[in-house]
Structures are given as C-alpha cells and as structure tokens.
Write a protein that holds these residues in place. Structure first.
Motif, PDB file in Angstrom:
ATOM      1  N   ASP A 152       3.987 -39.707 -24.922  1.00  0.00           N
ATOM      2  CA  ASP A 152       3.224 -40.633 -23.830  1.00  0.00           C
ATOM      3  C   ASP A 152       4.258 -41.269 -22.936  1.00  0.00           C
ATOM      4  OD1 ASP A 152       0.982 -39.682 -24.984  1.00  0.00           O
ATOM      5  OD2 ASP A 152       0.317 -41.179 -26.201  1.00  0.00           O
ATOM      6  N   ARG A 153       5.415 -41.276 -23.241  1.00  0.00           N
ATOM      7  CA  ARG A 153       6.327 -42.291 -22.511  1.00  0.00           C
ATOM      8  C   ARG A 153       6.824 -41.321 -21.255  1.00  0.00           C
ATOM      9  NH1 ARG A 153      10.554 -45.858 -25.537  1.00  0.00           N
ATOM     10  NH2 ARG A 153      10.504 -46.410 -23.286  1.00  0.00           N
ATOM     11  N   ALA A 154       6.479 -42.195 -20.390  1.00  0.00           N
ATOM     12  CA  ALA A 154       6.819 -41.447 -18.723  1.00  0.00           C
ATOM     13  C   ALA A 154       8.210 -41.142 -18.621  1.00  0.00           C
ATOM     14  CB  ALA A 154       6.309 -42.749 -17.702  1.00  0.00           C
ATOM     15  N   ALA A 155       9.168 -41.873 -19.064  1.00  0.00           N
ATOM     16  CA  ALA A 155      10.539 -41.636 -18.879  1.00  0.00           C
ATOM     17  C   ALA A 155      10.725 -39.966 -19.540  1.00  0.00           C
ATOM     18  CB  ALA A 155      11.336 -42.807 -19.352  1.00  0.00           C
ATOM     19  N   TYR A 156      10.282 -39.940 -20.786  1.00  0.00           N
ATOM     20  CA  TYR A 156      10.519 -38.620 -21.390  1.00  0.00           C
ATOM     21  C   TYR A 156       9.896 -37.720 -20.542  1.00  0.00           C
ATOM     22  CZ  TYR A 156      10.526 -35.204 -25.213  1.00  0.00           C
ATOM     23  OH  TYR A 156      10.695 -34.367 -25.958  1.00  0.00           O
ATOM     24  N   ARG A 157       8.665 -37.548 -20.205  1.00  0.00           N
ATOM     25  CA  ARG A 157       8.057 -36.775 -19.413  1.00  0.00           C
ATOM     26  C   ARG A 157       8.692 -36.153 -18.143  1.00  0.00           C
ATOM     27  NH1 ARG A 157       1.519 -38.162 -19.937  1.00  0.00           N
ATOM     28  NH2 ARG A 157       1.492 -37.619 -22.188  1.00  0.00           N
ATOM     29  N   ALA A 158       9.348 -37.415 -17.407  1.00  0.00           N
ATOM     30  CA  ALA A 158       9.786 -37.116 -16.246  1.00  0.00           C
ATOM     31  C   ALA A 158      11.342 -36.584 -16.693  1.00  0.00           C
ATOM     32  CB  ALA A 158      10.095 -38.606 -15.698  1.00  0.00           C
ATOM     33  N   GLY A 159      11.961 -36.963 -17.811  1.00  0.00           N
ATOM     34  CA  GLY A 159      13.271 -36.221 -18.063  1.00  0.00           C
ATOM     35  C   GLY A 159      13.049 -34.706 -18.221  1.00  0.00           C
ATOM     36  N   ALA A 160      12.067 -34.457 -19.076  1.00  0.00           N
ATOM     37  CA  ALA A 160      11.550 -33.082 -19.157  1.00  0.00           C
ATOM     38  C   ALA A 160      11.338 -32.278 -17.958  1.00  0.00           C
ATOM     39  CB  ALA A 160      10.567 -32.875 -20.184  1.00  0.00           C
ATOM     40  N   ALA A 161      10.510 -33.022 -17.162  1.00  0.00           N
ATOM     41  CA  ALA A 161      10.164 -32.341 -15.685  1.00  0.00           C
ATOM     42  C   ALA A 161      11.441 -32.081 -14.896  1.00  0.00           C
ATOM     43  CB  ALA A 161       9.189 -33.293 -15.105  1.00  0.00           C
ATOM     44  N   VAL A 162      12.401 -32.987 -14.849  1.00  0.00           N
ATOM     45  CA  VAL A 162      13.602 -32.735 -14.246  1.00  0.00           C
ATOM     46  C   VAL A 162      14.296 -31.836 -14.715  1.00  0.00           C
ATOM     47  CG1 VAL A 162      15.814 -33.851 -13.536  1.00  0.00           C
ATOM     48  CG2 VAL A 162      13.542 -35.214 -13.289  1.00  0.00           C
ATOM     49  N   LEU A 173      16.955 -39.950 -17.817  1.00  0.00           N
ATOM     50  CA  LEU A 173      15.547 -40.433 -18.312  1.00  0.00           C
ATOM     51  C   LEU A 173      15.368 -40.122 -19.839  1.00  0.00           C
ATOM     52  CD1 LEU A 173      14.168 -38.438 -15.282  1.00  0.00           C
ATOM     53  CD2 LEU A 173      13.741 -40.889 -15.583  1.00  0.00           C
ATOM     54  N   PHE A 174      16.009 -39.301 -20.426  1.00  0.00           N
ATOM     55  CA  PHE A 174      15.903 -39.008 -21.820  1.00  0.00           C
ATOM     56  C   PHE A 174      16.411 -40.473 -22.417  1.00  0.00           C
ATOM     57  CE2 PHE A 174      15.028 -34.263 -21.230  1.00  0.00           C
ATOM     58  CZ  PHE A 174      13.839 -34.693 -21.712  1.00  0.00           C
ATOM     59  N   ARG A 175      17.587 -40.978 -21.779  1.00  0.00           N
ATOM     60  CA  ARG A 175      18.100 -42.403 -22.603  1.00  0.00           C
ATOM     61  C   ARG A 175      17.141 -43.212 -22.482  1.00  0.00           C
ATOM     62  NH1 ARG A 175      23.639 -41.977 -24.086  1.00  0.00           N
ATOM     63  NH2 ARG A 175      24.544 -40.028 -23.161  1.00  0.00           N
ATOM     64  N   LEU A 198       7.124 -19.108 -13.917  1.00  0.00           N
ATOM     65  CA  LEU A 198       6.368 -20.448 -13.456  1.00  0.00           C
ATOM     66  C   LEU A 198       5.389 -20.997 -14.535  1.00  0.00           C
ATOM     67  CD1 LEU A 198       5.590 -19.810  -9.834  1.00  0.00           C
ATOM     68  CD2 LEU A 198       7.267 -21.519 -10.748  1.00  0.00           C
ATOM     69  N   GLY A 199       4.679 -19.862 -15.405  1.00  0.00           N
ATOM     70  CA  GLY A 199       3.847 -20.033 -16.322  1.00  0.00           C
ATOM     71  C   GLY A 199       4.701 -20.521 -17.642  1.00  0.00           C
ATOM     72  N   GLY A 200       5.875 -19.798 -17.736  1.00  0.00           N
ATOM     73  CA  GLY A 200       6.564 -20.542 -18.803  1.00  0.00           C
ATOM     74  C   GLY A 200       7.065 -22.073 -18.741  1.00  0.00           C
ATOM     75  N   VAL A 201       7.307 -22.312 -17.452  1.00  0.00           N
ATOM     76  CA  VAL A 201       7.625 -23.707 -17.202  1.00  0.00           C
ATOM     77  C   VAL A 201       6.629 -24.535 -17.496  1.00  0.00           C
ATOM     78  CG1 VAL A 201       8.214 -25.252 -15.144  1.00  0.00           C
ATOM     79  CG2 VAL A 201       9.638 -23.308 -15.564  1.00  0.00           C
ATOM     80  N   GLY A 202       5.240 -24.067 -16.702  1.00  0.00           N
ATOM     81  CA  GLY A 202       4.257 -24.860 -17.219  1.00  0.00           C
ATOM     82  C   GLY A 202       3.750 -25.019 -18.728  1.00  0.00           C
ATOM     83  N   LEU A 203       3.887 -24.105 -19.292  1.00  0.00           N
ATOM     84  CA  LEU A 203       3.656 -24.142 -20.651  1.00  0.00           C
ATOM     85  C   LEU A 203       4.532 -25.207 -21.417  1.00  0.00           C
ATOM     86  CD1 LEU A 203       2.739 -20.441 -21.715  1.00  0.00           C
ATOM     87  CD2 LEU A 203       1.160 -22.474 -21.551  1.00  0.00           C
ATOM     88  N   ALA A 204       5.811 -25.060 -21.059  1.00  0.00           N
ATOM     89  CA  ALA A 204       6.853 -25.714 -21.676  1.00  0.00           C
ATOM     90  C   ALA A 204       6.403 -27.394 -21.234  1.00  0.00           C
ATOM     91  CB  ALA A 204       8.270 -25.462 -21.031  1.00  0.00           C
ATOM     92  N   PHE A 205       5.945 -27.689 -19.949  1.00  0.00           N
ATOM     93  CA  PHE A 205       5.736 -29.056 -19.669  1.00  0.00           C
ATOM     94  C   PHE A 205       4.534 -29.297 -20.523  1.00  0.00           C
ATOM     95  CE2 PHE A 205       4.242 -32.497 -17.029  1.00  0.00           C
ATOM     96  CZ  PHE A 205       5.326 -33.408 -17.250  1.00  0.00           C
TER      97      PHE A 205
END
Length: 175
Positions: free
Chosen positions: A67-77, A169-171, A52-59
């Motif tokens: 700053d793009r919401a789609a990029y952040r959402a793609g990474a979160a997914v 999302l990344f697209r 969980l810490g690794g996922v948190g740090l990666a995010f």
C-alpha cells in the motif's frame, strides 16, 4: 480496512490504467484508417498486447503487494524503464535499425531486472538493490556500446537515471 474514499480512488485508477493500455493498442488501428504511414500487422498488435498487458499485470501484482506509495511508484518507474527499452528496441532499434542483432543486448537489462526482482521476492529493500543492479547493467551496456563505436549515450543516461529513480523510491518504501 481502507476508508470508503480510498476504495473509490483505487477503483478509479484501475479502469484508467487498463483504459490507457487499451487506447495505446487501439491507436494504431485507428491511425491506419486515416493514413498510410502506419502499417501494423497482427504480429505488431500481438506484441503490443503482450508487452503492455504484461506491464499492466505486473503493476496489478505490485499494487496488491504494498500500500506504500513509494513502493508503487518505484515499481511503476522500473516497469516504465523496461517498457521503454523493449518498445524502442522493437520499434526502431537502439543501435541502427530494429533488425540489428546487437540490439538484443538491450533486452537483457529488463530481463535482468525481472530476475533480480524475483530473487528479491518483491520486498522493498532488496528491490532497491535489484534496480541498482539493473542501473549498473544499463550503464555497463552503454559503455560497452560506446567502446564498440555505437553512440547510445542519451538512451543510456536516460534509462540509467530511470532505474536509479526506482532505486530511490524503493529505498524510501523500505524505511
């Protein structure tokens, strides 16, 4: 320079995210005080903290990257797909129990996604291809498991769809 309201919103998300991770790690400790159904040892808590810490740090890295919401959402997914795969595999196993050696193959998909993301250098357009590669690997592994007599279709389809959502999302972020 971001507007002050934007900074306040960002500052609310960080403690919420890390607080959620802390709560997920603390929940089994609390549950063990009230029921004998939960048995976590130090190695279980260590695994949860690292994962969980690794996922948190990666995010955190991703949030700083774009700053793009789609990029952040793609990474979160994508991170959610990797987390779900690793956690389910360690907790109960995807084929049989967690002690079945064939389950180690499922850990390869998040590892391949991580490697492909590194090759893409976390740029939006190449990240879409990296996550498409992960989706293909997930589907190929599911097919291989099916031919070997292990029915993992619900898991395979759900995770393949999750990887593909990340691709979409990344697209969008790359436009």
């Amino acid at each position: 320079m971001p507007a002050p309201a934007d900074l306040r919103a960002r500052n609310l998300w960080r403690p919420l995210g890390w607080g959620t991770i802390a709560a997920m790690i603390a929940a089994p400790a609390v549950a063990m005080r009230f029921t004998s159904e939960v048995h976590w040892g130090p190695e279980d808590f260590g695994f949860a903290i690292v994962l969980l810490g690794g996922v948190g740090l990666a995010f955190e890295l991703v949030v700083r990257r774009s700053d793009r919401a789609a990029y952040r959402a793609g990474a979160a997914v994508a991170l959610a797909a990797a987390l779900l795969t690793l956690w389910a595999n360690a907790a109960v196993g995807i084929v049989g129990s967690e002690e079945n050696d064939i389950n180690m193959a499922f850990n390869l998909v998040p590892a391949l996604a991580l490697l492909a993301a590194a090759v893409a250098r976390l740029r939006a357009a190449p990240m879409a291809y990296a996550m498409l590669f992960a989706a293909g690997a997930q589907l190929a592994l599911g097919l291989a498991m099916q031919f070997a007599g292990h029915g993992v279709w619900p898991f395979t389809l759900a995770l393949t769809a999750t990887w593909l959502a990340s691709v979409w999302l990344f697209r969008r972020a790359a436009r």
